[in-house]
Design a protein around this motif. Structure first.
Motif, mmCIF file in Angstrom:
data_model
loop_
_atom_site.group_PDB
_atom_site.id
_atom_site.type_symbol
_atom_site.label_atom_id
_atom_site.label_comp_id
_atom_site.label_asym_id
_atom_site.label_seq_id
_atom_site.Cartn_x
_atom_site.Cartn_y
_atom_site.Cartn_z
ATOM 1 N N HIS A 77 0.846 -1.194 0.000
ATOM 2 C CA HIS A 77 0.000 0.000 0.000
ATOM 3 C C HIS A 77 0.879 1.242 0.000
ATOM 4 O O HIS A 77 1.916 1.283 0.654
ATOM 5 C CB HIS A 77 -0.921 0.034 1.219
ATOM 6 N N GLN A 82 -2.923 10.614 0.789
ATOM 7 C CA GLN A 82 -4.010 10.473 -0.171
ATOM 8 C C GLN A 82 -5.033 11.587 0.086
ATOM 9 O O GLN A 82 -5.335 11.894 1.241
ATOM 10 C CB GLN A 82 -4.706 9.117 -0.012
ATOM 11 N N TYR A 84 -8.872 12.671 -0.386
ATOM 12 C CA TYR A 84 -10.197 12.125 -0.701
ATOM 13 C C TYR A 84 -11.272 13.162 -0.403
ATOM 14 O O TYR A 84 -11.322 13.721 0.687
ATOM 15 C CB TYR A 84 -10.454 10.861 0.123
ATOM 16 N N ARG A 111 -3.318 8.808 5.230
ATOM 17 C CA ARG A 111 -2.384 7.779 4.780
ATOM 18 C C ARG A 111 -2.451 6.616 5.774
ATOM 19 O O ARG A 111 -3.041 6.754 6.861
ATOM 20 C CB ARG A 111 -0.967 8.323 4.696
ATOM 21 N N VAL A 112 -1.849 5.515 5.413
ATOM 22 C CA VAL A 112 -1.830 4.362 6.317
ATOM 23 C C VAL A 112 -0.891 4.669 7.479
ATOM 24 O O VAL A 112 0.280 4.977 7.278
ATOM 25 C CB VAL A 112 -1.360 3.100 5.574
ATOM 26 N N SER A 124 -9.552 -2.985 0.945
ATOM 27 C CA SER A 124 -9.088 -2.177 -0.185
ATOM 28 C C SER A 124 -9.055 -0.707 0.217
ATOM 29 O O SER A 124 -9.596 -0.320 1.261
ATOM 30 C CB SER A 124 -10.017 -2.359 -1.394
ATOM 31 N N THR A 125 -8.437 0.105 -0.636
ATOM 32 C CA THR A 125 -8.408 1.552 -0.410
ATOM 33 C C THR A 125 -9.818 2.131 -0.471
ATOM 34 O O THR A 125 -10.161 3.039 0.300
ATOM 35 C CB THR A 125 -7.522 2.232 -1.476
ATOM 36 N N GLN A 126 -10.631 1.607 -1.365
ATOM 37 C CA GLN A 126 -12.017 2.095 -1.484
ATOM 38 C C GLN A 126 -12.787 1.874 -0.189
ATOM 39 O O GLN A 126 -13.510 2.763 0.275
ATOM 40 C CB GLN A 126 -12.721 1.380 -2.637
ATOM 41 N N ALA A 128 -11.497 1.620 2.776
ATOM 42 C CA ALA A 128 -10.917 2.526 3.775
ATOM 43 C C ALA A 128 -11.528 3.915 3.650
ATOM 44 O O ALA A 128 -11.888 4.540 4.654
ATOM 45 C CB ALA A 128 -9.401 2.596 3.588
ATOM 46 N N GLU A 129 -11.671 4.414 2.434
ATOM 47 C CA GLU A 129 -12.227 5.749 2.223
ATOM 48 C C GLU A 129 -13.715 5.792 2.564
ATOM 49 O O GLU A 129 -14.204 6.815 3.061
ATOM 50 C CB GLU A 129 -11.986 6.190 0.789
ATOM 51 N N ILE A 183 -5.724 4.238 10.157
ATOM 52 C CA ILE A 183 -5.599 5.348 9.208
ATOM 53 C C ILE A 183 -5.145 6.602 9.944
ATOM 54 O O ILE A 183 -5.743 6.984 10.944
ATOM 55 C CB ILE A 183 -6.945 5.618 8.502
#
Length: 246
Positions: A77, A82, A84, A111-112, A124-126, A128-129, A183
């Motif tokens: 990752h 990022q 969003y 970010r992670v 997934s990133t999706q 997470a968002e 996160i």
């Protein structure tokens, strides 16, 4: 005839060396993996992350590492920030403390922060968002109603408390996002601020009235200052005339 055989033998050896080189590269690629400076990497064996003697998930540093082919899979990752912008809550109406309805477009920089926890909780990133969006919306719905409309929009930028409101939201989101999802949230901000059509005219009329009041105030102050200057000038002129007559 021997010369032809010699050429064939050289060609044969060159093909064999090339084939061995390709096989060697393939084997190295199967048993190793590279981690970039800009990413996190964790090895999973049969779907479970590798852990150290204390039970903590192992995070691999940038560089070349080895793995078991077909058994170990590499989870990666991006470790960079990022950006969003909220989607579900993009056009959500919120009521301020003085009962004004507003629509705020909100973005978040993240970010992670804890790769092990992030891997456990997020697929997934999706995802997470999506989870991060829910946390930010809850924070926004809690913070904005505690503030007046004038704290968000003000004629004088120095009177605006927009940054303070953003920091209040960040404080509420930061701990939850890290503890629940791994996160790290570094910033929450308002990209746009709008109004429903039903209240737009009322809001603009209020803004015009505020500016008109300030203009009147400045004019009155100017008139008062001008009168003081004229009075002072008249007083000095009278003093000069009195001295001249004497």
């Amino acid at each position: 005839m021997s010369e032809k055989n010699g050429k064939k033998e050289v060609k044969h050896w060159s093909v064999l060396i090339l084939a061995l080189l390709v096989v060697g590269i393939f084997i190295v690629a199967m048993v190793s993996f590279q981690v970039k400076e800009t990413e996190y990497a964790i090895l999973k064996t049969f779907g479970k992350p590798k852990v150290d003697s204390s039970g903590a998930i192992i995070e691999y540093a940038p560089g070349l590492h080895f793995r078991w082919p077909f058994i170990d899979q590499v989870w990666r990752h991006d470790k960079r920030l990022q950006c969003y912008e909220l989607q579900k809550g993009k056009h959500e109406q919120i009521i301020t403390k003085d009962q004004y309805q507003i629509v705020v477009s909100t973005y978040v920089l993240w970010r992670v922060g804890d790769p092990g926890l992030f891997l456990k909780r997020m697929k997934s990133t999706q995802e997470a968002e999506e989870n991060l969006e829910a946390v930010v919306r809850n924070s926004r719905a809690e913070v904005i109603p505690q503030h007046y409309f004038s704290e968000l929009v003000n004629v004088k930028s120095s009177d605006s408390k927009m940054k303070e409101i953003e920091n209040e939201m960040l404080a509420k989101v930061k701990a939850t996002a890290m503890q629940e999802y791994g996160i790290e949230v570094t910033k929450i901000g308002f990209r746009q601020l709008g109004f429903p059509e039903a209240v737009s005219t009322k809001v603009f009329d209020r803004m015009k009235a505020e500016r008109a009041n300030k203009s009147e105030k400045y004019l009155e102050e100017g008139k008062s200052e001008a009168q003081k200057i004229r009075s002072e000038a008249d007083r000095k002129a009278n003093e000069i005339l009195a001295e001249a007559e004497a």
